[in-house]
Design a protein around this motif. Structure first.
Motif, PDB file in Angstrom:
ATOM      1  N   GLU A 186       0.862  -1.230  -0.153  1.00  0.00           N
ATOM      2  CA  GLU A 186       0.030   0.034  -0.077  1.00  0.00           C
ATOM      3  C   GLU A 186       0.904   1.297  -0.047  1.00  0.00           C
ATOM      4  N   TRP A 196      -3.846  -1.283  -3.229  1.00  0.00           N
ATOM      5  CA  TRP A 196      -2.693  -2.218  -3.439  1.00  0.00           C
ATOM      6  C   TRP A 196      -2.147  -2.080  -4.766  1.00  0.00           C
ATOM      7  N   ASP A 229       2.878  -9.236   1.602  1.00  0.00           N
ATOM      8  CA  ASP A 229       2.847  -7.892   2.090  1.00  0.00           C
ATOM      9  C   ASP A 229       4.402  -7.383   2.605  1.00  0.00           C
ATOM     10  N   ARG A 231      -6.899  -9.561   7.529  1.00  0.00           N
ATOM     11  CA  ARG A 231      -5.835  -9.027   6.723  1.00  0.00           C
ATOM     12  C   ARG A 231      -6.037  -9.313   5.338  1.00  0.00           C
ATOM     13  N   ALA A 282      -6.984  -6.981   1.672  1.00  0.00           N
ATOM     14  CA  ALA A 282      -6.009  -7.047   0.603  1.00  0.00           C
ATOM     15  C   ALA A 282      -6.904  -7.456  -0.712  1.00  0.00           C
TER      16      ALA A 282
END
Length: 370
Positions: free
Chosen positions: A91, A131, A240, A283, A287
Motif C-alpha cells: 500500500e 494495493w 505484504d 488482513r 487486501a
C-alpha cells in the motif's frame, strides 16, 4: 555406543548434516519425537525465495538452488522445486519499504521486476484499491519439504548413520576428548556433539554447560481457506512488504494464508490461537476482494531465531567440540543443502566446495555473539 558425531535433532537441519557427515565417520541422530521432522520441518509451508531472510541469508539460498532443482540421481529422481513466482505488494504506507527491498538486493544476482498497476492485476486479480505497488520475484518456487527431508534421511541411512527416535537428550557431560549423552534409555559417547535441536538449541547447550546464544522460538500460524472465487491455478506467492500476511494458492483452488505472526512461544508442540486465524482472515480480506467460505485446515509451527536473525553454523568458541547448527528461522528448508555442506566443511576442516562460492562462513559463526 560410541560415534564420531552425535547430532541432536533429526529435522531438516540434522538430517541434511547427517547425510553429509556419514560418509566421513560414524553418525547418530538423536530425535526426541516418535518420528523426525514433527515440529518445524513437518509444519512448513515452505517456498524457495532468494529474498526471504534478507541479503545475508540469500547466498545460502542461492547456493542451494541447483541441488534442489536437479538433485544427484543417487539422491532423488526428480526436482524438489515447483516454480511459482512471488509477488511483493505494498500500500502507500509500504512504498518506502518496497524501495528499500529493491535496494537491498540491487547488487545481487536476484532478479526482481517492479510492476505497473496494470501488470499487477494480471498476476493477482482481485486486489483492492490502494494495493498498486509490487515487485515480482519470478524465481520463487514451492519446495517438496517432506520429499527432501525423507531423501536426506535415506541418504544418511545408506551411508551408515543411525537414527534413534524417542531419544530425548537429558544429560550431557564432558568425557576426555568427547561427550557422553543420556538419550532415552541409552548412553552414547561421541567425539563431536552437533546441536541441531531447533527450538531446543539453547536447552541442549545448557545441558552441555555451553553458554546459550539466545536462540528464541516463535509461533507461526497457517490456515487453508476455501474462497470465492477459487484461487487461480497460476497465483504466485503474495507477500505484504510490511510483513502482515502472505498467501499462496494450493491444489483445488484453495489458499494457504499466514498472518506472518512471530509470537514468542516455549519450545514444544504449539497449537493454533483462534485470534491469529481471525487476524489472518481480516488482513486477507482487506487486501483482496475474495470471500472466505470456510477454514478447512489450520496449524502452527515453531521457527527459531538467533539474536541477529541469522543462522548459526560453527564450533562454539569456548567449547571446540560443540557445533552449532541452529537458528534457521523460517529459511532453514530453502538453505538446507548449502548449510549442510558448509557445516560439513567446517566440522571436517575441509575446503569449501565450489557450490558455496560467494558464501562467507564467518557471517554465521557463533563467535559473533562472544
Amino acid at each position: 555406543m560410541t560415534f564420531d558425531f552425535a547430532i541432536v535433532g533429526a529435522g531438516m537441519a540434522g538430517a541434511s548434516l547427517a547425510a553429509e557427515l556419514a560418509p566421513a565417520g560414524s553418525v547418530v541422530m538423536l530425535e526426541a519425537e516418535e518420528m523426525p521432522g514433527y515440529h518445524a520441518t513437518g509444519r512448513s509451508a515452505a517456498f524457495w525465495s532468494e529474498t526471504y531472510g534478507g541479503p545475508a541469508v540469500q547466498p545460502l539460498t542461492s547456493a542451494s538452488h541447483d541441488f534442489l532443482a536437479a538433485p544427484p540421481p543417487d539422491f532423488a529422481d526428480r526436482s524438489f522445486l515447483d516454480r511459482r513466482g512471488a509477488l511483493h505488494i505494498a500500500e502507500a504506507t509500504g512504498a518506502s519499504m518496497l524501495e528499500a527491498f529493491l535496494a537491498d538486493f540491487a547488487k545481487s544476482d536476484v532478479v526482481l521486476e517492479p510492476l505497473s498497476a496494470a501488470a499487477l492485476a494480471g498476476h493477482c486479480p482481485g486486489l483492492r484499491d490502494g494495493w498498486n505497488r509490487a515487485v515480482l520475484e519470478p524465481s520463487c518456487a514451492d519446495i517438496d519439504v517432506a520429499g527432501l527431508h525423507q531423501a536426506y534421511l535415506r541418504a544418511a541411512k545408506r551411508a551408515g548413520a543411525d537414527l534413534r527416535c524417542l531419544a530425548p537428550v537429558t544429560e550431557i557431560e564432558r568425557v576426555g576428548d568427547g561427550w557422553r549423552l543420556r538419550a532415552g534409555n541409552e548412553t552414547i559417547e561421541a567425539r563431536i556433539l552437533i546441536n541441531a535441536a531447533g527450538a531446543w538449541a539453547d536447552e541442549v547447550a545448557a545441558l552441555a554447560s555451553v553458554e546459550p546464544i539466545g536462540i528464541a522460538p516463535f509461533r507461526r500460524t497457517v490456515v487453508q481457506l476455501r474462497t470465492d472465487p477459487a484461487a487461480p491455478a497460476d497465483l504466485p506467492l503474495v507477500i505484504d512488504i510490511e510483513g502482515r500476511f502472505y498467501f499462496k494458492g494450493e491444489a483445488g483452488g484453495r489458499i494457504w494464508l499466514s498472518p506472518h505472526d512471530e509470537t514468542p512461544a516455549p519450545a514444544g508442540d504449539v497449537a493454533v490461537e483462534e485470534m491469529d486465524i481471525a487476524l489472518a482472515i481480516d488482513r486477507f480480506e482487506k487486501a483482496v476482494d475474495w470471500k472466505v467460505l470456510a477454514v478447512e485446515r489450520k496449524w502452527a509451527g515453531l521457527r527459531s531465531f538467533s539474536p541477529d536473525r541469522l543462522p548459526v553454523y560453527g564450533f562454539d568458541p569456548a567449547s571446540p567440540d560443540f557445533f552449532w547448527c541452529a537458528g534457521q528461522g523460517g529459511f532453514g528448508i530453502q538453505t538446507a543443502p548449502a548449510a549442510a555442506r558448509l557445516s560439513r566443511a567446517l566440522i571436517l576442516e575441509e575446503a569449501m566446495p565450489a557450490s558455496l562460492a560467494g558464501v562467507d562462513a564467518a557471517v554465521y559463526a557463533p563467535d559473533r555473539f562472544s
